[in-house]
Write a protein that holds these residues in place. Structure first.
Motif, PDB file in Angstrom:
ATOM      1  N   UNK A 111     -36.595  17.436  -2.695  1.00  0.00           N
ATOM      2  CA  UNK A 111     -35.556  18.306  -2.151  1.00  0.00           C
ATOM      3  C   UNK A 111     -36.084  19.677  -1.747  1.00  0.00           C
ATOM      4  N   UNK A 112     -37.347  19.949  -1.966  1.00  0.00           N
ATOM      5  CA  UNK A 112     -37.886  21.237  -1.563  1.00  0.00           C
ATOM      6  C   UNK A 112     -39.380  21.318  -1.779  1.00  0.00           C
ATOM      7  N   UNK A 113     -39.940  22.416  -1.300  1.00  0.00           N
ATOM      8  CA  UNK A 113     -41.370  22.660  -1.437  1.00  0.00           C
ATOM      9  C   UNK A 113     -41.562  24.101  -1.884  1.00  0.00           C
ATOM     10  N   UNK A 114     -42.423  24.292  -2.862  1.00  0.00           N
ATOM     11  CA  UNK A 114     -42.808  25.621  -3.317  1.00  0.00           C
ATOM     12  C   UNK A 114     -44.240  25.849  -2.851  1.00  0.00           C
ATOM     13  N   UNK A 115     -44.482  27.016  -2.209  1.00  0.00           N
ATOM     14  CA  UNK A 115     -45.857  27.345  -1.814  1.00  0.00           C
ATOM     15  C   UNK A 115     -46.227  28.709  -2.381  1.00  0.00           C
ATOM     16  N   UNK A 116     -47.511  28.878  -2.641  1.00  0.00           N
ATOM     17  CA  UNK A 116     -47.988  30.134  -3.218  1.00  0.00           C
ATOM     18  C   UNK A 116     -47.895  31.262  -2.190  1.00  0.00           C
ATOM     19  N   UNK A 160     -46.258  22.879  -4.189  1.00  0.00           N
ATOM     20  CA  UNK A 160     -45.705  21.831  -5.061  1.00  0.00           C
ATOM     21  C   UNK A 160     -44.458  21.269  -4.382  1.00  0.00           C
ATOM     22  N   UNK A 161     -44.321  19.952  -4.400  1.00  0.00           N
ATOM     23  CA  UNK A 161     -43.122  19.306  -3.868  1.00  0.00           C
ATOM     24  C   UNK A 161     -42.144  19.152  -5.021  1.00  0.00           C
TER      25      UNK A 161
END
Length: 135
Positions: A17-22, A7-8
């Protein structure tokens, strides 16, 4: 359809401002992405100590094999699903031999998620166990 494995993240103004990855995606891309992230942060990556595979022990197991079924060279990770029909023939290696003995134990490390796959060879068959990697 399943959700995306990333998710961006955006701030209040809608700017990224960031990226969330599983965790599953991180396990797949960590080796390639971590050095880039560390370089961007000005950090030095500590080299991991790599011990040689005990291939002599594996060769001894194969040479003295006396069980009623053929020595199975397949390895499958129950954690991330990586699988190989012959772990020694893979290039690059999907699994790395960590331990082996004449008693029929063979332990592998999955190169994708670092889980430990243990194969115990008994007279009546093979018992396989996967243990997730713990830091």
């Amino acid at each position: 359809m399943s959700e995306r494995p990333y998710a961006i993240l955006h701030d209040a103004q809608g700017e990224p401002f960031g990226v969330f990855i599983s965790a599953a995606l991180w396990a797949e891309v960590q080796a390639e992405v971590l050095p880039v992230l560390m370089a961007a942060a000005g950090e030095q990556q500590q080299p991991e100590e790599v011990f040689p595979e005990p291939l002599g022990d594996w060769n001894d197991l194969a040479a003295f094999w006396d069980l009623p079924y053929p020595l199975d060279r397949t390895v499958a990770c129950g954690q991330c699903g990586a699988a190989s029909s012959d772990w020694q023939a893979d290039e690059p290696r999907l699994f790395r031999l960590k331990a082996c003995n004449l008693g029929g134990l063979a332990r592998f490390e999955c190169q994708r998620c670092r889980a430990r796959v243990t194969k115990r060879h008994f007279k009546d068959g093979v018992k396989v166990q996967t243990v997730p990697f713990v830091e």
